[in-house]
Write a protein that holds these residues in place. Structure first.
Motif: not given
Length: 177
Positions: A92-96
């Motif tokens: 699970k994670g976040t890209l910007s």
């Protein structure tokens, strides 16, 4: 006023929901005598792309679905990762800084939490994003420590596999229907 609050609470999230349509995940471990790769095509995932260029991603696969071509080896890997108690490997994670639709190839970093064997570790994962049909193709590869996830490293001829393992992925996401 209460009606406005009710509408805001029931409103769908702002952004574009993407579903994983197809893909592969492959793990690689190295032993002094050989290299082992296990692959699965049974991958689940979603991504939520926000208008500000942030994308939240979740991808998982059943540990039992990885196939190395050797059923005994696969059984040992399931034992080492306590698969009956922890049936999934998950990221699970976040890209910007990623705005959809993509116009060209783009590299980004997924600031992720990786879960395996009931253990969680943070990991920055370099991801290559490319336009693909009606969505996005994401490819990546990252290394991690089996010991950090408390995975008892398999051995052959009294020699354990290296602590460093690699996960590689090739995933295609499309707009949710």
């Amino acid at each position: 006023m209460l009606a406005l609050v009710a509408v805001l609470l029931c409103a769908p999230p702002v952004g574009q929901l993407l579903e994983l349509r197809e893909g592969t995940l492959t793990y690689t471990v190295v032993h002094k005598l050989h290299e082992v790769r296990g692959t699965t095509r049974q991958v689940e995932g979603r991504a939520l792309a926000q208008p500000d260029g942030t994308i939240r991603v979740q991808v998982r696969a059943k540990v039992a679905s990885f196939d190395s071509g050797n059923s005994n080896r696969d059984e040992h890997m399931r034992e080492a990762t306590h698969e009956p108690v922890h049936p999934y490997a998950e990221v699970k994670g976040t890209l910007s800084g990623v705005n959809l639709p993509l116009r060209q190839m783009q590299e980004a970093t997924l600031h992720a939490t990786v879960e395996l064997n009931g253990e969680k570790q943070t990991q920055d994962v370099p991801v290559k994003l490319e336009p693909a049909e009606a969505g996005v193709r994401a490819t990546f590869s990252f290394s991690f420590s089996l010991d950090a996830f408390k995975v008892e490293r398999p051995e052959l001829l009294l020699i354990k596999v290296d602590d460093r393992a690699t996960i590689a992925g090739d995933l295609r996401f499309e707009a949710a229907k």
